[in-house]
Design a protein around this motif. Structure first.
Motif, short mmCIF file in Angstrom:
data_model
loop_
_atom_site.label_atom_id
_atom_site.label_comp_id
_atom_site.label_asym_id
_atom_site.label_seq_id
_atom_site.Cartn_x
_atom_site.Cartn_y
_atom_site.Cartn_z
N LEU A 1 7.46 41.21 20.90
CA LEU A 1 8.73 41.06 21.61
C LEU A 1 8.85 42.15 22.66
O LEU A 1 9.05 43.31 22.32
N ASP A 2 8.67 41.78 23.92
CA ASP A 2 8.70 42.78 24.98
C ASP A 2 10.11 42.90 25.54
O ASP A 2 10.54 42.09 26.35
N GLU A 3 10.81 43.90 25.10
CA GLU A 3 12.19 44.15 25.55
C GLU A 3 13.07 42.92 25.49
O GLU A 3 13.78 42.61 26.44
N THR A 4 12.99 42.26 24.37
CA THR A 4 13.83 41.07 24.21
C THR A 4 15.30 41.46 24.25
O THR A 4 16.17 40.67 24.63
N PHE B 1 8.23 37.25 26.54
CA PHE B 1 8.06 38.04 27.77
C PHE B 1 9.28 38.89 28.11
O PHE B 1 10.43 38.51 27.84
N GLN B 2 8.98 40.02 28.74
CA GLN B 2 10.07 40.87 29.24
C GLN B 2 10.84 40.14 30.34
O GLN B 2 12.06 40.19 30.39
N TYR B 3 10.10 39.48 31.21
CA TYR B 3 10.74 38.70 32.27
C TYR B 3 10.27 37.24 32.21
O TYR B 3 9.33 36.86 32.90
N LYS C 1 3.61 49.46 28.30
CA LYS C 1 3.98 48.58 27.18
C LYS C 1 3.78 47.10 27.52
O LYS C 1 3.20 46.34 26.75
N SER C 2 4.27 46.73 28.70
CA SER C 2 4.10 45.32 29.09
C SER C 2 2.65 45.00 29.39
O SER C 2 2.18 43.89 29.15
N THR C 3 1.94 45.97 29.91
CA THR C 3 0.51 45.77 30.16
C THR C 3 -0.20 45.47 28.84
O THR C 3 -1.00 44.53 28.75
MG LIG Z 1 7.66 46.48 30.40
#
Ligand SMILES: [Mg+2]
Ligand SMILES: Nc1ncnc2c1ncn2[C@@H]1O[C@H](COP(=O)(O)OP(=O)(O)OP(=O)(O)O)[C@@H](O)[C@H]1O
Lengths: 436, 254
Positions: B169-172, B84-86, B40-42
């Motif tokens: 929105l990556d794991e906001t 970003f997730q992080y 997912k983040s990729t």
């Molecule tokens: Mg991820």
């Protein structure tokens, strides 16, 4: 002692004759004691000669190459210079020197507090504080300092008596210019007596240097008991110039000393900065920033000598290197047996923007006291790719993202500058310099 | 708005996205769920233009243009935003300065005048209120010393400031406390419009109670293996991913 053959080779051939000419002409009207000092210093220089790269202190800096040209040390022609840079700090007092000689357009404010003396060393210093000079000249064993002891022509003389806080900054501007290959030897002396304070900006620039120049500059600073001295050394865009800038600071008890060495766009620079903390409870902050590209060479040597208890010193040097430029940071901290409860920190951080840029960092700690806190750290890396990406995903061009990050890196050093107008001036200059 | 066809991408010889397809129309909200490491983040990073990831096949069209040939900044200027997730910390770079630069570069791209200083400050105030981001942004570096939750809010705050048309929105929601989750979700909902689309990556159905998606997709091993309406998220919450994986194994005859 007789100079060995090997040493002889490291003394530029023309110097001997030039020194004699200077003694018999330029320095002829000087007091005997001073001429003696010059001779002693020259002899002492001849005994060691120019330090070679075998000397640990000059491992990465080749003096022979710098001194190999056909320069002269004899020169005092007056220059009609129509370019004098605008003052950096608001309302400052300015002393201008050209190739080591006082320029007549120096702007001296007449409304100085009583007892304050701001002038040139060759007249004001010699006439009014000869005793002081007699006592304190040539205490440095570095060969280049000895050479300056022998050859110095003129420079700033700043004297702030007890209990005077000089609010107006003093700008010492040294300009290299001309068509002749020169070795200039400016010399500045700053004395801040007990409970006084002063802020000095020493600015080295070059204007129309059509021949290679060597500047072998020496600054001595005496920071008396409970005094507060700020000393900013700027070296900006010196083209065709090899700048050797040595500063020797002596601090007495409870004094506070701040210094920044900012090197932007110079071609070849060697900085020596030595601080002697000679009284208890001294505080010293040494910060440096250099931004280089092309084939520029920037060598920063610091040594901090903690001689008495409760001293504090803090060093932060940062470099941004592009192209094939080289940088050196060599920081020494000595803590004498007596200097208990010393806190001494040192940090050198560098960003290499190209694969061909190099940096050498070397911390040297010698600690003879047992109750001290000392640390050193150094880091060298590339620009943070993740941060660059983050900023770009917000719409910033690669260039502005890059500039923002580099500026942030440099700003740690600029932020330590206490003079606001100088800080603003440098912020702008650094920003310009970081533009590709 | 966004069309992803047969996207293959990876990093240092390792293939992570293995034939990813997705179509997002203007105004839609798509949720992507899927086990850790499914890519997912990729996907987010590839869409945002992180150059470490190599695209080996497939195409991505964003508003009709080839997204993959654009620089990260041009993607942003065209209206793509990734939360970003992080989110990383960038010491020394002021939040406010950087956002102002960002807005002005986006405006310059659109041949608009730079934003007026007063309008900018008004906008900051307004959008900060939207996500109830209480840290004083002036004089603080990007995310430096921010709590985990503050960093996530700062992402949504930036999103609100830049007014993108496609928001990823990556794991906001991860790292947000219960109240913050509601606040941030409300903020996102206020930004919903018929011209703005969202791709919401999450592990938890709870977020989707607030941001109600039009579609829910399950990503597994580099592609979407199941799609459905919002009820699919509830089902996943109950059953976990195993049933999807099992079905997949049966389905592919392995
Ligand atoms: Mg991820
Ligand atoms: N830069 C990288 N280098 C090596 N492997 C990577 C890199 N980025 C991602 N991967 C690998 O690709 C796979 C997918 O990672 P990704 O972060 O996209 O998963 P994800 O679905 O976002 O997981 P999570 O739910 O935990 O956030 C993982 O196996 C991960 O280890």
């Amino acid at each position: 002692m007789i100079a060995t053959k090997e040493n002889k080779a490291t003394i530029p051939a023309q110097l001997e004759g030039e020194f004699q000419t200077l003694l018999s002409k330029t320095f002829s009207s000087e007091p005997e004691w001073l001429k003696e000092k010059r001779k002693e210093a020259f002899d002492s220089f001849c005994q060691t000669g120019l330090p070679t790269r075998k000397n640990e202190e000059y491992k990465y800096t080749d003096l022979k190459k710098i001194f190999s040209g056909n320069f002269t040390a004899v020169h005092n022609e007056s220059h009609a210079l129509n370019f004098i840079p605008a003052p950096i700090a608001e309302g400052s007092i300015r002393l201008v020197f050209i190739n080591g000689w006082l320029h007549k357009d120096s702007t001296l404010s007449s409304k100085l507090p009583k007892g304050v003396l701001i002038g040139n060393l060759a007249t004001d210093g010699l006439l009014k504080h000869a005793d002081f000079l007699k006592k304190n000249f040539s205490s440095n064993e570095d060969a280049l300092s000895r050479l300056n002891d022998a050859l110095w022509t003129d420079g700033a003389f700043v004297y702030v008596p007890e209990n005077i806080r000089l609010e107006i900054p003093v700008e010492i501007i040294h300009i290299s210019t001309g068509k002749k290959e020169l070795l200039s030897s400016p010399r500045h002396l700053i004395i801040a007596e007990k409970n006084s304070s002063v802020s000095i900006i020493e600015n080295n620039i070059s204007v129309d240097t059509f021949a290679p120049m060597i500047i072998n500059s020496q600054t001595d600073i005496f920071s008396g008991e409970n005094s507060n001295v700020q000393y900013y050394r700027l070296q900006n865009d010196c083209r065709n110039v090899s700048l050797i800038s040595s500063t020797h600071v002596k601090q007495e008890k409870n004094s506070h000393f701040d210094t920044n060495t900012i090197t932007l766009g110079n071609e070849w620079t060697r900085n020596n900065l030595r601080i002697d903390l000679e009284g208890e409870n001294c505080e010293s902050h040494l910060n440096g920033l250099f931004v280089t590209n092309g084939t520029a060479h920037t060598d920063n040597h610091t040594s901090v000598l903690h001689n008495k208890p409760n001293g504090q010193s803090n060093q932060l040097y940062k470099g941004i290197l592009d192209g094939r430029s080289t940088g050196i940071f060599n920081g020494k901290i000595f803590v004498e047996r007596d200097a208990q409860k010393t806190n001494a920190y040192q940090s050198s951080k560098n960003i290499l923007l190209s694969d061909d840029a190099t940096i050498n960092t070397k911390p040297q700690l010698e600690i003879y006291a047992d109750d001290v806190k000392c640390s050193h750290g150094s880091s060298t890396g590339k620009l943070d790719e993740d941060a660059l990406f983050y900023l770009r995903t917000r719409g910033l061009s690669e260039d502005s993202a890059r500039r923002l990050l580099l500026y942030a890196f440099a700003n740690d050093v600029l932020n330590t500058i206490k003079n606001e107008s100088l800080k603003n001036y440098l912020e702008e200059l650094v920003n310009e310099r970081l533009e590709k | 708005m966004l069309t992803i066809k047969n996207l293959h991408a990876g990093i240092s010889e390792k293939e992570i996205l293995k034939g990813f397809n997705l179509e997002v129309k203007a105004g839609e909200v798509h949720a992507i769920m899927g086990p850790n490491g499914s890519g997912k983040s990729t996907l987010s990073n590839v869409l945002a233009g992180k150059k470490e990831y190599e695209v080996t096949a497939g195409e991505v069209k964003f508003k009709g243009k080839d997204l993959l040939v654009m620089s990260p900044e041009d993607r942003a200027r065209e209206g793509l935003f990734l939360a970003f997730q992080y989110p990383i910390e960038i010491p020394g770079v002021s939040n406010i300065n950087f956002l102002k630069t960002a807005i002005n570069e986006i405006r310059a791209y659109k041949k608009m005048q730079p934003i007026d200083a007063k309008d900018f400050l008004k906008l900051v105030k307004e959008k900060q209120a939207l996500v109830e981001l209480q840290v004083t942004l002036a004089n603080r570096s990007v995310n430096e010393g921010f709590s985990g939750g503050e960093k996530k809010r700062n992402e949504i705050f930036q999103m609100a400031m830049l007014e993108p048309t496609l928001c990823i929105l990556d794991e906001t929601d991860s790292g947000l406390d219960i109240d913050a989750l509601r606040i941030v979700a409300n903020g996102v909902n206020k930004l919903r419009s018929k011209n703005r689309s969202f791709v919401v990556i999450t592990h938890y159905q709870r977020l989707l109670d607030y941001i109600i998606p039009d579609f829910v997709h399950v990503m597994y091993d580099g592609r979407i293996v199941k799609s459905g309406a919002k009820e699919l998220a509830l089902e996943l919450e109950k059953k976990g991913y195993d049933w999807v994986k099992e079905k997949l194994a049966v389905g592919s005859g392995q």
